[in-house]
Structures are given as C-alpha cells and as structure tokens.
Scaffold this motif. Structure first.
Motif, mmCIF file in Angstrom:
data_model
loop_
_atom_site.group_PDB
_atom_site.id
_atom_site.type_symbol
_atom_site.label_atom_id
_atom_site.label_comp_id
_atom_site.label_asym_id
_atom_site.label_seq_id
_atom_site.Cartn_x
_atom_site.Cartn_y
_atom_site.Cartn_z
ATOM 1 N N ASP A 51 2.746 -3.521 -5.617
ATOM 2 C CA ASP A 51 1.227 -3.553 -5.499
ATOM 3 C C ASP A 51 0.606 -2.964 -4.238
ATOM 4 O O ASP A 51 1.190 -3.472 -3.088
ATOM 5 N N ILE A 52 -0.157 -1.997 -4.338
ATOM 6 C CA ILE A 52 -0.807 -1.431 -3.195
ATOM 7 C C ILE A 52 -2.221 -1.701 -3.092
ATOM 8 O O ILE A 52 -3.050 -1.123 -2.581
ATOM 9 N N THR A 53 -2.830 -2.763 -4.081
ATOM 10 C CA THR A 53 -4.181 -2.964 -4.289
ATOM 11 C C THR A 53 -4.721 -3.265 -2.507
ATOM 12 O O THR A 53 -4.153 -4.196 -2.063
ATOM 13 N N GLY A 54 -6.036 -2.483 -2.173
ATOM 14 C CA GLY A 54 -6.180 -2.736 -0.837
ATOM 15 C C GLY A 54 -7.214 -3.938 -0.737
ATOM 16 O O GLY A 54 -7.379 -4.801 -1.572
ATOM 17 N N PRO A 55 -7.659 -4.129 0.501
ATOM 18 C CA PRO A 55 -8.358 -5.344 0.725
ATOM 19 C C PRO A 55 -9.612 -5.403 -0.105
ATOM 20 O O PRO A 55 -9.930 -6.573 -0.273
ATOM 21 N N PRO A 60 -7.114 1.307 -9.392
ATOM 22 C CA PRO A 60 -7.323 2.727 -9.764
ATOM 23 C C PRO A 60 -7.829 2.390 -11.059
ATOM 24 O O PRO A 60 -7.393 1.385 -11.818
ATOM 25 N N PRO A 61 -8.533 3.487 -11.765
ATOM 26 C CA PRO A 61 -9.151 3.511 -13.112
ATOM 27 C C PRO A 61 -7.738 3.520 -14.085
ATOM 28 O O PRO A 61 -6.666 4.132 -13.606
ATOM 29 N N ASP A 171 -5.225 5.741 -4.602
ATOM 30 C CA ASP A 171 -4.709 5.181 -5.705
ATOM 31 C C ASP A 171 -3.536 4.970 -6.318
ATOM 32 O O ASP A 171 -3.346 4.196 -7.149
ATOM 33 N N TYR A 172 -2.735 6.050 -5.800
ATOM 34 C CA TYR A 172 -1.206 6.003 -6.321
ATOM 35 C C TYR A 172 -0.309 6.090 -5.048
ATOM 36 O O TYR A 172 -0.646 6.740 -4.178
ATOM 37 N N PHE A 278 7.679 3.123 -7.126
ATOM 38 C CA PHE A 278 6.321 3.447 -7.366
ATOM 39 C C PHE A 278 5.362 2.347 -7.068
ATOM 40 O O PHE A 278 5.670 1.259 -7.724
ATOM 41 N N SER A 279 3.991 2.689 -6.899
ATOM 42 C CA SER A 279 2.904 1.680 -6.988
ATOM 43 C C SER A 279 2.823 1.117 -8.304
ATOM 44 O O SER A 279 3.207 1.913 -9.451
ATOM 45 N N THR A 280 2.376 -0.304 -8.461
ATOM 46 C CA THR A 280 2.148 -0.474 -9.849
ATOM 47 C C THR A 280 0.997 0.550 -10.704
ATOM 48 O O THR A 280 1.334 0.468 -11.891
ATOM 49 N N SER A 281 0.261 1.069 -9.840
ATOM 50 C CA SER A 281 -0.794 1.962 -10.430
ATOM 51 C C SER A 281 -0.136 2.983 -10.870
ATOM 52 O O SER A 281 -0.686 3.947 -11.833
#
Length: 406
Positions: A51-55, A60-61, A171-172, A278-281
């Motif tokens: 998970d790389i979701t930012g602050p 991402p879409p 995003d990724y 890989f990131s979850t996105s």
C-alpha cells in the motif's frame, strides 16, 4: 527534524536500474499472450502488494474494463540493494537502501513519456514516514541522501519522499532487488549493449570487450552495477550508462521478435511476479494492461530518459544536491506535459554517441496531421525549448559505454 552529518554508505551499494527496464517490458508487451501471462500470475502479485496511499489518502483512479487508462500517470520504480535470499554474494549489507529511483511520467495524451533517474546520493529533505511492518514512526529530517528512504518505511516512504521532492504524485510503484534483476534479465532473453573500448570493473565483476554484446543474467547485473570502470567513475556516469541500457531494452521489446514470442512473454510475467513487489494500485492485471495500452504506441524519440538535475554538494563530500533552477524548469514541463529538447552532448560522462539511431517509428494510425484548408496557410511550428545543462537521451538514440581512463 534531524540535520547533521550524513551516514557513510559503502560504495559497493549499486543502482539496479534494470528494475525500471523490466517493468517497462511488462507494460509495453501488450499482446493477448502477455495479458494472459499477467492474469495467470495475479495471485502471486496480489499477495505481495504494498500500500503506497499517500498522506492525503487519495488512491489512483480505477482502470477501465478495456482499453488504455485515461489521462497521464506517474509510476515509480525502486531498486534495492539487499534481499533476504541473496546471502553475502554481493557483500555484507546492514541496511536496505533504495539505490534506484526512476520516476516515469506518461503524458495526458499518451504521446510522450519522461523517465527521470533520481541519484541515490541526492541530499534532500525527507518527510515523516511510518514503517508499515513495525509501526515505528520516523520524523521528518533535513539533508540526507535519497537512498535512506526505504529503510525508514519501505516503498511507501520512498514514494512520499519522491513526491515531496518533485511535487509529482506517484500513482503506481514497484520494487526489485539483485536476485530479481538476474532472473528478469534472463527472462527477457538478453539486451544488446555496445562499448567504445573494453571495460573491466573489479567491483561489479564486469568484463566485456569493445563492440556489441548481448547480455543477461549475472553479466547484465554486473553491467548495471559497474561504476568505477565507466566514464569518470562517478554514480552519475553509471546513470547515463544505464539509460543507454534502458533505451536498448525498449528498442528490443518493440521488435517483432520479442512481442511475438509467447514463451518469452509468459516467462517474463511469471518471473516478474516471483521477483518484484508491486503497489496495491498496480497489482490488478487490468491496471497493468491498461497502463501498457497507454504506453505501447509512444514513438521511441518521444520517450526521454533524463537525470534529475544536480550539482556537487559543498557540504557533504561525494554527494550531490538539487540544481534547483534547472530542476524547477524540468519539473514544470513534466507536470504540464510540455515538450523540451535535450542539449547537444547531453548523454553524460558514461556514454558517447553510438552512431546512427534507428529510423523513426511511423505515426500510429489516425495520427496524421490534417491537411490545411484550401487557401489557408499551415501554422509555423514552434520548436520546443532546449533545457541547457540537462543530461539524458531518448529511447531512439544509440549510445555506447565509455571506459574510465583515469
């Protein structure tokens, strides 16, 4: 915030730029077989996703069900210098560092792309990060190398640090280490490289003759790690040499031989799933295919590899700092999808012009400019600005590695 003396890191820690190359192969190899290969490995990819979701918490879409993803995007490739399974073959390491950081930006119209290499020894400020495995919080700090970020919170921390530096949202993302480089380079079947003169680099184990060689496996890793035997022996020379490798790889995967080989494509997807995280996105195969469709028709001369602009640090020996004025110009153009040109002699200290570049790719179907209306004049095209001082090359240029003569 922490501001003080930089920690000393061994010079043996090297860049792993093949990480970006390998993922680029996955993204541009968009035949039905490639799609099936990605789908067949989805379980492995998803189970290791990060998970790389930012602050700001904005994901991402979602990708469309079929077709290219809408608009532009940014993808970060991170290469680390440590792996629990690699043993001591590449030297003793007491930390895992993000020694490769490549930020790929694809334009909103999917007609151009910029792959920006961020030097590992770039001294910058770092944001607060939290280690996702331990929950430990690392406070924001000043004047530390970029490659400290991974140890402070993994891939998510590198993403936040790069966004903090560039202002470009990521995003990724994906990460790979030494063992993954070897496996991925074997799966792609080798990449042609050329040398102006023989290069022997004792630190990396590289020993190649002058002229062209097709390299894979341990030789490809040695080539990408080579520093002291290339150019002026600096990490920046190594970056320019690796950009030449990436350009050659993209030309290779654009060839009919690569894209029409089901065994090679399936093997690459499988090996990437086993050796990259890989990131979850990015772990959704539909997302991978959508990104691939966005990239596959970009002309090679419109894919630009650049080095983030730097100057030698006056405070920290052997490190570099942002060339802020030039970096601001570059990032503004990337953010706004504005075309720019590289200056003459921009390829860097590690390589030189390898001769005639491959012929330009024909425009994609339906992209021919419309004929001017009868009686009207065609507008005079305005040449993009030249960013003086920028180092890099396009994917359509052939460059050859230079040996360190010092």
């Amino acid at each position: 915030m922490r501001h003080g003396r930089l920690p000393r890191h061994s010079g043996a820690r090297a860049l792993l730029t093949f990480a970006g190359a390998a993922l680029a192969v996955l993204l541009v190899s968009t035949t039905a077989v490639a799609g099936y290969a990605v789908l067949s490995t989805v379980g492995t990819v998803s189970s290791n996703a990060i998970d790389i979701t930012g602050p700001d918490g904005t994901p991402p879409p979602e990708p469309p069900a079929f077709g290219a993803i809408e608009g532009g995007f940014n993808l970060l490739i991170v290469g680390t210098d440590n792996d629990a399974n690699q043993g001591a073959e590449f030297g003793e390491r007491d930390a895992t560092l993000n020694d490769v950081n490549i930020l790929l930006h694809v334009s909103d119209d999917h007609q151009s792309a910029v792959a920006m290499s961020l030097p590992r020894d770039l001294v910058i400020s770092h944001p607060e990060c939290t280690d996702p495995e331990t929950g430990e919080v690392f406070g924001a700090m000043l004047a530390q190398p970029l490659n400290d970020a991974y140890e402070r919170g993994g891939l998510g921390c590198v993403v936040n640090t790069v966004t903090n530096l560039t202002g470009l949202p990521v995003d990724y993302a994906a990460v790979v280490s030494f063992n993954g480089v070897i496996a991925l380079s074997n799966a792609v079947g080798g990449v042609p490289v050329c040398l102006v003169e023989p290069i022997e680099d004792a630190e990396s184990g590289l020993n190649l003759p002058a002229g062209e060689s097709v390299i894979s496996g341990a030789t490809a890793l040695a080539y990408l790690r080579a520093r002291y035997g290339v150019g002026d022996g600096s990490d920046l020379s190594r970056i320019s040499n690796q950009q030449a490798f990436l350009s050659s790889l993209l030309r290779t995967v654009r060839s009919d031989q690569t894209l029409s080989d089901p065994v090679k494509l399936y093997g690459l997807a499988h090996v990437a799933a086993e050796n990259m995280r890989f990131s979850t996105s990015l772990a959704n195969p539909a997302t991978m295919i959508s990104l691939a469709l966005s990239l596959k028709d970009i002309p090679l001369e419109k894919i630009v590899f650049v080095q983030y602009p730097v100057v030698d640090s006056t405070e920290f020996s052997g490190k570099v700092e942002p060339n802020q004025e030039l970096a601001d110009q570059l990032l503004a153009m990337v953010q706004n999808d504005q075309p720019f040109l590289l200056p003459d002699g921009s390829t860097g200290n590690g390589v030189e012009d390898g001769g005639a570049a491959p012929p330009a790719e024909p425009p994609a179907a339906g992209t021919d400019a419309p004929a001017p209306a009868e009686g009207s004049e065609s507008p005079t095209p305005v040449a993009p600005p030249v960013l003086e001082g920028l180092s890099g090359q396009t994917a359509g240029e052939t460059t050859c590695a230079k040996a360190n003569s010092e």
